[in-house]
Design an enzyme around this catalytic site. Structure first.
Site, PDB file in Angstrom:
ATOM      1  N   CYS A 180      12.420  58.926  11.260  1.00 19.40           N
ATOM      2  CA  CYS A 180      13.796  58.420  11.204  1.00 19.40           C
ATOM      3  C   CYS A 180      14.650  58.878  12.386  1.00 19.40           C
ATOM      4  O   CYS A 180      14.494  59.979  12.896  1.00 19.40           O
ATOM      5  CB  CYS A 180      14.466  58.888   9.921  1.00 19.40           C
ATOM      6  SG  CYS A 180      13.489  58.627   8.440  1.00 19.40           S
TER       7      CYS A 180
ATOM      8  N   ARG B 234      10.711  55.694  17.577  1.00 26.00           N
ATOM      9  CA  ARG B 234      10.264  56.705  16.624  1.00 26.00           C
ATOM     10  C   ARG B 234       9.600  56.072  15.408  1.00 26.00           C
ATOM     11  O   ARG B 234       8.929  56.764  14.635  1.00 26.00           O
ATOM     12  CB  ARG B 234      11.458  57.556  16.179  1.00 26.00           C
ATOM     13  CG  ARG B 234      12.097  58.335  17.310  1.00 26.00           C
ATOM     14  CD  ARG B 234      13.458  58.886  16.925  1.00 26.00           C
ATOM     15  NE  ARG B 234      13.374  59.969  15.977  1.00 26.00           N
ATOM     16  CZ  ARG B 234      13.372  61.263  16.285  1.00 26.00           C
ATOM     17  NH1 ARG B 234      13.444  61.621  17.544  1.00 26.00           N
ATOM     18  NH2 ARG B 234      13.313  62.183  15.362  1.00 26.00           N
TER      19      ARG B 234
ATOM     20  N   TRP C 135      12.332  55.463   8.148  1.00 33.68           N
ATOM     21  CA  TRP C 135      10.903  55.287   7.886  1.00 33.68           C
ATOM     22  C   TRP C 135      10.686  55.792   6.469  1.00 33.68           C
ATOM     23  O   TRP C 135      10.862  56.967   6.184  1.00 33.68           O
ATOM     24  CB  TRP C 135      10.086  56.093   8.898  1.00 33.68           C
ATOM     25  CG  TRP C 135       8.632  55.772   8.941  1.00 33.68           C
ATOM     26  CD1 TRP C 135       8.030  54.728   9.587  1.00 33.68           C
ATOM     27  CD2 TRP C 135       7.565  56.530   8.344  1.00 33.68           C
ATOM     28  NE1 TRP C 135       6.666  54.788   9.421  1.00 33.68           N
ATOM     29  CE2 TRP C 135       6.358  55.875   8.672  1.00 33.68           C
ATOM     30  CE3 TRP C 135       7.523  57.684   7.560  1.00 33.68           C
ATOM     31  CZ2 TRP C 135       5.108  56.344   8.249  1.00 33.68           C
ATOM     32  CZ3 TRP C 135       6.289  58.151   7.135  1.00 33.68           C
ATOM     33  CH2 TRP C 135       5.095  57.487   7.479  1.00 33.68           C
TER      34      TRP C 135
ATOM     35  N   ASN D  50      17.159  62.606   8.143  1.00 35.64           N
ATOM     36  CA  ASN D  50      15.781  62.598   8.618  1.00 35.64           C
ATOM     37  C   ASN D  50      15.083  63.785   7.979  1.00 35.64           C
ATOM     38  O   ASN D  50      15.531  64.924   8.127  1.00 35.64           O
ATOM     39  CB  ASN D  50      15.739  62.719  10.144  1.00 35.64           C
ATOM     40  CG  ASN D  50      14.327  62.753  10.685  1.00 35.64           C
ATOM     41  OD1 ASN D  50      13.371  62.447   9.976  1.00 35.64           O
ATOM     42  ND2 ASN D  50      14.185  63.125  11.944  1.00 35.64           N
ATOM     43  N   GLY D  51      13.982  63.539   7.255  1.00 36.48           N
ATOM     44  CA  GLY D  51      13.249  64.623   6.609  1.00 36.48           C
ATOM     45  C   GLY D  51      13.051  64.357   5.138  1.00 36.48           C
ATOM     46  O   GLY D  51      13.145  63.217   4.659  1.00 36.48           O
TER      47      GLY D  51
ATOM     48  N   GLU E 122     -10.304  58.968  20.561  1.00 35.66           N
ATOM     49  CA  GLU E 122      -9.029  58.402  21.002  1.00 35.66           C
ATOM     50  C   GLU E 122      -9.105  56.874  21.035  1.00 35.66           C
ATOM     51  O   GLU E 122      -8.168  56.180  20.615  1.00 35.66           O
ATOM     52  CB  GLU E 122      -8.653  58.965  22.371  1.00 35.66           C
ATOM     53  CG  GLU E 122      -7.591  58.198  23.132  1.00 35.66           C
ATOM     54  CD  GLU E 122      -6.205  58.244  22.517  1.00 35.66           C
ATOM     55  OE1 GLU E 122      -5.307  57.579  23.072  1.00 35.66           O
ATOM     56  OE2 GLU E 122      -6.003  58.918  21.490  1.00 35.66           O
TER      57      GLU E 122
ATOM     58  N   LYS F  94      -6.752  54.427  18.769  1.00 33.08           N
ATOM     59  CA  LYS F  94      -5.877  53.409  19.338  1.00 33.08           C
ATOM     60  C   LYS F  94      -6.146  52.050  18.702  1.00 33.08           C
ATOM     61  O   LYS F  94      -5.218  51.296  18.410  1.00 33.08           O
ATOM     62  CB  LYS F  94      -6.078  53.315  20.851  1.00 33.08           C
ATOM     63  CG  LYS F  94      -5.396  54.401  21.632  1.00 33.08           C
ATOM     64  CD  LYS F  94      -3.873  54.260  21.580  1.00 33.08           C
ATOM     65  CE  LYS F  94      -3.213  55.514  22.103  1.00 33.08           C
ATOM     66  NZ  LYS F  94      -3.366  56.682  21.239  1.00 33.08           N
TER      67      LYS F  94
ATOM     68  N   GLU G 169      -4.721  52.015  15.208  1.00 29.22           N
ATOM     69  CA  GLU G 169      -3.261  52.089  15.190  1.00 29.22           C
ATOM     70  C   GLU G 169      -2.605  50.738  15.419  1.00 29.22           C
ATOM     71  O   GLU G 169      -1.655  50.373  14.728  1.00 29.22           O
ATOM     72  CB  GLU G 169      -2.772  53.045  16.283  1.00 29.22           C
ATOM     73  CG  GLU G 169      -2.890  54.514  15.954  1.00 29.22           C
ATOM     74  CD  GLU G 169      -2.328  55.368  17.073  1.00 29.22           C
ATOM     75  OE1 GLU G 169      -1.473  56.217  16.799  1.00 29.22           O
ATOM     76  OE2 GLU G 169      -2.732  55.177  18.248  1.00 29.22           O
TER      77      GLU G 169
ATOM     78  N   HIS H  77     -27.488  60.729  12.228  1.00 19.59           N
ATOM     79  CA  HIS H  77     -27.182  61.544  11.056  1.00 19.59           C
ATOM     80  C   HIS H  77     -26.266  60.817  10.083  1.00 19.59           C
ATOM     81  O   HIS H  77     -25.568  61.456   9.297  1.00 19.59           O
ATOM     82  CB  HIS H  77     -26.566  62.877  11.495  1.00 19.59           C
ATOM     83  CG  HIS H  77     -27.503  63.722  12.292  1.00 19.59           C
ATOM     84  ND1 HIS H  77     -28.583  64.373  11.739  1.00 19.59           N
ATOM     85  CD2 HIS H  77     -27.547  63.987  13.630  1.00 19.59           C
ATOM     86  CE1 HIS H  77     -29.239  65.030  12.681  1.00 19.59           C
ATOM     87  NE2 HIS H  77     -28.626  64.807  13.840  1.00 19.59           N
TER      88      HIS H  77
ATOM     89  N   LYS I 211       6.732  57.231  15.732  1.00 23.28           N
ATOM     90  CA  LYS I 211       6.437  57.903  16.993  1.00 23.28           C
ATOM     91  C   LYS I 211       6.465  59.419  16.825  1.00 23.28           C
ATOM     92  O   LYS I 211       5.595  60.117  17.328  1.00 23.28           O
ATOM     93  CB  LYS I 211       7.465  57.482  18.051  1.00 23.28           C
ATOM     94  CG  LYS I 211       7.220  58.074  19.437  1.00 23.28           C
ATOM     95  CD  LYS I 211       5.967  57.500  20.059  1.00 23.28           C
ATOM     96  CE  LYS I 211       5.786  57.956  21.488  1.00 23.28           C
ATOM     97  NZ  LYS I 211       4.485  57.501  22.026  1.00 23.28           N
TER      98      LYS I 211
END
Length: 607
Positions: free
Chosen positions: A2, A27, A74, A98-99, A479, A483, A486, A502, A602
């Site tokens: 947020c 964000r 968010w 925010n939180g 990575e 990506k 995401e 394995h 973000k």
């Protein structure tokens, strides 16, 4: 996640607030809202979805007033609806948050028992209702703050305005960042300096437990006990001019094409141009005496740290451990006296990384952070800081910040190897030379944009994708998979190539692309053997290698992307660009929201 912004000044607040929220959109958010004081009363506009929806609502029903607060939410408690969007308000107070208020259920029960009536499902409304009750009982806004904040448990940043107080805001910070901006005949609150960048360069950051009474004339700061204190006002280097898309379709595309410049700028501050060797500032510790290096980070930054772990162990022979920050403190690892903690973060505000920092410091570790935001909480609380010179990164999926982190980690590993007597002068010179070539080689990787875009058409049709790598390219495989997940929403996993047999090999069939990150070098033959195992089972093998490696695997590769031949030491930096670029083009073909993918933020400022 947020974003918070607040304005007191001579000009209409709503346009300033909306513009600041647009700068905070990176964000991540799923609803937004603004509240202003109009004739001493609170008025607000809120909308689910994108900020364009809020802008349309403001055009339909404009908000007057020169004092106000805004928020991009968010969702955590309660669905992303207009009713749950911030600001939350009563007739006396409007608040953005925010939180997470962890004791919201107990507070709600107490407040309902006192006659307060709730309208939403959110934890935030408990704060608004608590203030409303205290104000109704005769407390001033500042006195209500003094009474209310000690009753809140959890991590939060808060900003609020009050009916009948046309030039007053109160802000608070406990485990989540909040800045106070000092303007010309105006004052501001913001989640970060970027939100306030076009409005002011003069910023004071609240420390953990601080709260501030902000008027048009200035700000008064208080600690958690309510005692008055001073906070340094500093000039921020963050510029609002850096956040445009230019001629690119997406911020992520722009940021991908900034890799060469960012790598050059970051390396320039780490390498002495005369000696062409790594020359770091005095960090306040000696690598030679460090018994254990403990790495921790989240998401892509963690994968950068894992590449760094290979480098520290191989080139400095430094014992190194690493764990994702969300698990680090719960594992309760034994940390030796004199140990060094190393944290990696783009934003410097990630809640789990901040918790790892505090765990390390409580265990007596010196903490060094690699971070992109010099004014961030992580930078301010660390013992030493090395900055990535990536500039604002607006796309939620990290790109240029990741390679800048790798560049800093590479320089740090070379400095450690020298300090510990593990690198001969000739070795260090050769490795530094390889690093200095990286920006130019990064530009060559971007020249393969067309070939990677064509490959994306094949990957976009897949339901599952496997990425393989060995050694320092194993984290690059992870990575690449992250990506793709995401921003394209395709399921993908990154594996150490030797682990194929394995378990993961059971997943391979002709519909599963296998993307192999295999630069030439000491581990190439081992990787090639694993890739052949995948091809023998019908996997569509996509090879990312240099010309020599691609030639050796031509008989089994469905497709190859030929990247520049570089020293294996720096290969992870360049191959990271390639896997990021592939994910971007797949996401564009899938039609997803590349810059703000669903459910992601973000800066993850709650645990």
């Amino acid at each position: 996640m947020c974003g918070i912004v607040g304005v007191i000044g001579p000009h209409p607040a709503a346009p300033l607030l909306l513009s600041a929220l647009q700068r905070l959109a990176y964000r991540g958010y799923d609803s937004a809202g603004i509240a202003t004081l109009v004739g001493g009363a609170i008025d607000r506009r809120r909308a689910p979805g994108k900020l364009a929806n809020l802008a349309a609502e403001l055009e339909r029903a404009p908000l007057a007033g020169t004092t106000g607060i805004g928020h991009t939410r968010w969702a955590t408690h309660g669905a992303p609806t207009e009713a749950n969007a911030h600001p939350h308000a009563t007739s006396r107070v409007a608040i953005v948050h925010n939180g997470i208020v962890e004791n919201h259920a107990e507070l709600r029960a107490m407040l309902e028992g006192a006659g307060q009536r709730f309208a939403t499902e959110t934890d935030t409304e408990t704060v608004a209702q608590l203030f409303d009750l205290l104000l109704a009982r005769g407390a001033s806004p500042a006195e209500a703050a003094r009474q209310a904040f000690p009753r809140l448990e959890g991590a939060y940043a808060l900003a609020m305005v009050f009916a009948g107080h046309p030039e007053l805001m109160i802000g608070a910070s406990h485990g989540a960042p909040l800045a106070v901006g000092f303007g010309e005949d105006a004052m501001y609150l913001g989640s970060d300096a970027l939100a306030l960048a076009p409005l002011t360069e003069r910023i004071a950051y609240l420390k953990d437990g601080d709260w501030a009474v902000v008027t048009r004339a200035g700000a008064e700061f208080y600690d958690a006990t309510g005692a008055r204190l001073e906070r340094e006002v500093r000039r921020t280097s963050v510029s609002g001019a850096a956040v445009g898309r230019g001629n690119y379709r997406h911020f992520m595309e722009k940021e991908l094409h900034e890799h060469p410049a960012v790598l050059g700028d970051t390396l320039r501050q780490m390498i002495n141009p005369a000696s062409r060797l790594v020359a770091l500032p005095d960090l306040g510790f000696d690598f030679a005496s460090v018994p254990l290096l403990t790495l921790s980070a989240c998401g892509s930054a963690f994968y950068a740290g894992q590449v760094g772990r290979y480098w520290f162990e191989q080139f400095a022979r430094m014992p190194t451990s690493g764990d994702v920050a969300s698990e680090f403190r719960y594992r309760e690892p034994p940390l030796p006296a004199g140990g060094l903690g190393l944290l990696v973060s783009q934003s410097g505000e990630t809640a789990d990384t901040m918790a790892a920092l505090r765990t390390m410091k409580a265990a007596g570790q010196t903490v060094l952070s690699i971070v992109n935001v010099p004014e961030s909480s992580l930078a301010r609380e660390s013992d030493a800081v090395l900055l990535t010179v990536a500039g604002p990164e607006i796309g939620v999926a990290s790109t240029k910040a990741f390679t800048a982190q790798l560049a800093v980690l590479a320089c740090l590993a070379l400095a450690a190897g020298r300090a510990r007597g593990r690198l001969a002068a000739g070795e260090e010179e050769a490795m530094t030379k390889a690093l200095l070539e990286v920006p130019g080689r990064a530009a060559e990787v971007l020249e393969h944009d067309g070939a990677i875009r064509r490959l994306a058409g094949r990957i976009a049709e897949a339901r599952d994708v496997l990425y393989l790598g060995r050694g320092s390219c194993f984290p690059v495989a992870m990575e690449g998979a992250l990506k793709l997940k995401e921003i394209s929403y395709i399921h993908a996993e990154g594996y150490a190539a030797g682990e194929m047999k394995h378990g993961p090999i059971a997943l391979i069939d002709p519909g599963v692309p296998v993307i192999a990150v295999v630069p030439s070098g000491p581990l190439f033959e081992k990787s090639a053997s694993n890739i052949q195992e995948a091809a023998a089972r019908g996997g569509q093998v996509v090879v990312l290698s240099d010309a020599e490696g691609a030639g050796k695997l031509a008989s089994i590769a469905t497709e190859s992307i030929v990247l520049p031949r570089v020293d294996p030491f720096v290969a992870p930096i360049l191959y990271a660009i390639a896997v990021q670029l592939l994910a971007y083009h797949v996401a564009v073909l899938k039609g997803t929201d590349v810059d703000q993918p669903r459910n992601l933020a973000k800066s993850v400022t709650v645990e």
